[in-house]
Design a protein around this motif. Structure first.
Motif, PDB file in Angstrom:
ATOM      1  N   PRO A 169       0.855  -1.194   0.000  1.00  0.00           N
ATOM      2  CA  PRO A 169       0.000   0.000   0.000  1.00  0.00           C
ATOM      3  C   PRO A 169       0.889   1.241   0.000  1.00  0.00           C
ATOM      4  O   PRO A 169       1.052   1.921   1.020  1.00  0.00           O
ATOM      5  N   LEU A 170       1.482   1.531  -1.169  1.00  0.00           N
ATOM      6  CA  LEU A 170       2.542   2.535  -1.229  1.00  0.00           C
ATOM      7  C   LEU A 170       2.082   3.898  -0.745  1.00  0.00           C
ATOM      8  O   LEU A 170       2.805   4.593  -0.033  1.00  0.00           O
ATOM      9  N   GLN A 171       0.881   4.307  -1.159  1.00  0.00           N
ATOM     10  CA  GLN A 171       0.417   5.629  -0.764  1.00  0.00           C
ATOM     11  C   GLN A 171       0.193   5.713   0.747  1.00  0.00           C
ATOM     12  O   GLN A 171       0.514   6.720   1.377  1.00  0.00           O
ATOM     13  N   GLU A 172      -0.326   4.638   1.331  1.00  0.00           N
ATOM     14  CA  GLU A 172      -0.537   4.607   2.784  1.00  0.00           C
ATOM     15  C   GLU A 172       0.796   4.707   3.524  1.00  0.00           C
ATOM     16  O   GLU A 172       0.935   5.461   4.493  1.00  0.00           O
ATOM     17  N   LEU A 173       1.778   3.949   3.053  1.00  0.00           N
ATOM     18  CA  LEU A 173       3.103   3.996   3.670  1.00  0.00           C
ATOM     19  C   LEU A 173       3.735   5.374   3.504  1.00  0.00           C
ATOM     20  O   LEU A 173       4.357   5.911   4.418  1.00  0.00           O
ATOM     21  N   TRP A 174       3.581   5.935   2.299  1.00  0.00           N
ATOM     22  CA  TRP A 174       4.145   7.263   2.023  1.00  0.00           C
ATOM     23  C   TRP A 174       3.572   8.301   2.982  1.00  0.00           C
ATOM     24  O   TRP A 174       4.311   9.096   3.576  1.00  0.00           O
TER      25      TRP A 174
END
Length: 735
Positions: free
Chosen positions: A541-546
């Protein structure tokens, strides 16, 4: 560099072994004037340390513990009167009770005073006393273990008291060994030479007899001493039963011991208030995790010791499931509870016994619960340290040993020949101006061909990447990294509402980001060359991690002046490791990230806050990838590249300069990109041409004898820069 993985904890990152750094407590942060009342009590107490009556000596040791607890100012006042030397002398007292109390006072001094005070103890000769006491303790434990447990017998009061003294003394002495091992290389070497591994392993073997406290202290000491410490690790591996005892504990279910401990506490019942048992004791669980961590440190896959352990199987079947259970803490709820309990403890502070009483371990119900919460958080820290090693899947290049007796001499001769040749080349280059260097540069096609020759990074983990990802580790680790109101000491002179919790929370955040950093880098390496962006986006979940990581970066960087204050050392550590995680996220899926203008501006402003070239390099590489991502706009590209170019014009730090050159070349290596007009119309070619001299000067600062690898990277960067300029000039002529 962004590819740097953390494989083991660094000793310097641990402020001291057990509790809170001195600078976190109020008296350590403020001017630290001692309480006048305590100052009046000091001289009578010191006099009684050398009293002919053993009861007075015992009382004095116990009173010192009371007066200095979490009070740096009073502790320093006692230090100025040589309390450390006096207590060390009491370690050779003829009365066991005095020795126990003196060792307890020294242990508490070491815990509260940290590295500085451990150094003073070492300089005043504590090691000879510890060596003598470890031999005595070891022999007594042998006697206890040798007794036949099948033959029941009642102990006399004297025997029971002697055993009680032995256990207390063992825990104190082993804790002192642990503290000294963490203090400095000098004290660590002294501990290595003291031969304490036999006692520590013996305690692990007899853990059901010596009790949870002594066992935990021994495992903490073993865990610390086996981290990047080859002499001690070799000694443990040579011990005939060490591997067996540790593996047995690693596989042993900790639940029965925890339940038995809970029943024992509930039977006591005195002074217990609502919620006092809300957190388990946790010593059995922490002991088991420490045994797992020790085994992973000392047993290498394929080694002789691995034949008895099978560390890869043990990691998959026992260690990883155990670690996985530790990662779902509700930190906001925990910190709220800690604040409430700290307030309750402060209200009952006046009811504590005075120095004239010997009940030095008296604690209120709130204080007991706080201690268990602290131990639980420390257990999670150990679990994260183990996970960090499991996630470190990038193989290191092993150093090749000389083939024979003459190989080392031959290698030295080759190095000298290389250095002579390099000096001749430096002399030739010095006579060339920038234009000569550009004209003699390689062609752009040759640069690309050289890059393609790089072999892919090898990935090798004890647990498969698919298994790691199946536990949703990225999201859970990022959640553990999110800051709370107690995560760092407050700015200014006021301490945290509960400094021990703040200290362990800081470390917990750092360890969670270290594990996440390693996991991301391992996945990046495993997917190198893959064109399945969709698969990557689904897995992470790249956006969540970002968003989570940028929240941490924003919070830590919002008080730049605080980063440099004493006692705030963990803030920049967490900031830099969070940036390392961002590097991995950007590399995994730069095109799938929604980056706001505020976030981009924040990243561009961080470089002055970073303390190391490594951290600045990570940031530069991240910005370079963002500037060339598929969805980048020309305005974003211009904003980033202008900042990088401006930094290049003023940078005199070799590693940062090399990273800036490589970043700018990477951004504009493909002239067909839509944003390439930024390069052509912005005068970047002229700016890079004028930077050649500065880059070459920065590279020449690197000592070839001490930093050959960096010098080679620097020379390659100069070659690439001149070749890039030459290529861009050719493009300008044909367009």
């Amino acid at each position: 560099m962004g590819k740097s993985q953390t494989k083991k904890k660094t000793q310097a990152w641990r402020h001291n072994p057990i509790r809170v750094p001195d600078a976190h407590v109020g008296a350590g942060k403020a001017e630290g004037k001692a309480d006048p009342g305590k100052e009046k009590q000091m001289l009578p107490i010191l006099k009684k340390l050398s009293s002919p009556e053993y009861a007075d000596r015992t009382w004095a040791c116990a009173a010192i513990c009371n007066l200095i607890q979490n009070d740096a100012a009073t502790r320093r006042l006692f230090q100025s009167r040589n309390v450390v030397g006096e207590l060390i002398e009491r370690l050779s007292d003829s009365v066991d009770e005095v020795v126990v109390e003196a060792s307890g006072a020294l242990r508490n001094l070491a815990i509260d005073g940290g590295h500085e005070l451990c150094g003073e103890m070492f300089n005043k000769g504590i090691m000879s006393h510890l060596t003598t006491l470890t031999v005595k303790i070891s022999a007594t434990i042998d006697t206890i273990l040798a007794s036949d447990p099948s033959v029941p017998r009642e102990h006399t009061d004297a025997e029971a008291q002697a055993r009680k003294h032995l256990l207390a003394l063992s825990e104190n002495i082993i804790s002192l060994i642990w503290c000294l091992a963490e203090a400095s290389h000098k004290t660590l070497n002294a501990v290595n030479g003291a031969g304490v591994e036999g006692l520590l392993v013996k305690v692990v073997e007899g853990r059901k007899v010596v009790g949870a406290g002594v066992t935990l202290a021994a495992l903490q000491a073993l865990y610390s001493l086996t981290q990047d410490n080859r002499p001690f690790t070799s000694s443990v591996l040579r011990h005939p039963s060490a591997i067996y005892a540790l593996a047995e504990l690693c596989r042993e279910d900790h639940t029965p011991a925890e339940e038995a401990g809970a029943k024992k506490r509930s039977k006591k019942g005195k002074g217990k208030s609502e919620g006092s048992e809300e957190v388990g004791d946790g010593r059995a669980l922490l002991s088991r995790l420490l045994a797992c961590g020790i085994l992973r440190s000392i047993v290498k896959p394929g080694s002789r010791s691995d034949e008895d352990v099978d560390i890869q199987r043990l990691t998959n079947e026992v260690i990883m499931p155990l670690v996985n259970e530790m990662l779902d803490l509700d930190l906001p709820n925990i910190t709220n509870r800690v604040s409430q309990l700290a307030s309750e403890a402060a209200q009952t502070e006046t009811d504590k016994p005075s120095a004239k009483d010997l009940k030095t371990d008296h604690q209120s119900s709130a204080e007991q619960t706080l201690e268990r919460i602290e131990r639980m958080l420390n257990t999670v820290v150990v679990a994260l340290e183990i996970l960090t090693g499991i996630c470190a899947g990038l193989e290191d290049e092993e150093e090749k040993e000389p083939a024979g007796p003459g190989a080392e001499v031959e290698e030295e001769g080759m190095v000298q020949d290389d250095q002579d040749e390099d000096e001749e080349m430096d002399s030739d280059e010095a006579e060339m101006d920038d234009e000569d260097l550009i004209n003699e540069a390689l062609d752009h096609a040759d640069m690309a061909e050289d890059d393609e020759d790089d072999s892919p990074t090898k990935v090798n983990t004890a647990v498969t990447i698919q298994s790691l990802l199946s536990h949703h580790l990225p999201q859970r680790l990022a959640k553990l990294g999110q800051l709370t109101p107690l995560s760092f000491p407050p700015a200014g002179s006021q301490p945290s509402s509960h400094p021990p919790t703040t200290s362990v929370l800081s470390t917990l955040h750092l360890r969670s980001y270290e594990a996440l950093n390693n996991l991301l880098l391992t996945v990046v390496a495993s997917l190198s060359g893959s064109t399945s962006d969709a698969r990557t986006a689904e897995t992470f979940p790249l956006q969540e991690l970002w968003s989570s990581l940028m929240g941490t970066v924003q919070m830590v960087s919002s008080e730049p002046d605080v980063l440099m204050e004493r006692g705030q050392e963990m803030r920049p550590e967490v900031l830099e490791m969070a940036l390392g995680c961002l590097w991995g996220i950007i590399k995994l899926g730069p095109g799938s990230l929604n980056i706001t203008p505020d976030q981009l501006q924040l990243l561009l402003s961080l470089s002055p806050l970073l303390r190391t070239p490594l951290a600045r390099t990570r940031l530069i590489e991240s910005l370079s990838t963002l500037a060339s991502r598929p969805s980048v706009t020309s305005s974003e590209n211009q904003l980033i590249s202008t900042s990088l170019l401006s930094s290049l014009s003023v940078s005199n730090e070799p590693e940062t300069t090399i990273s800036l050159v490589n970043a700018l070349i990477d951004i504009y290596a493909d002239e067909t990109r839509e944003y390439d007009a930024v390069f052509r119309d912005g005068g970047y070619l002229a700016a890079l041409t004028s930077a050649v001299g500065g880059v070459r000067a920065a590279v020449r600062k690197v000592d070839k004898k001490k930093e050959r690898e960096m010098r080679a990277r620097g020379e390659e960067a100069v070659e690439n820069l001149t070749a890039f300029i030459k290529y861009r000039r050719q493009l300008a002529k044909t367009s």
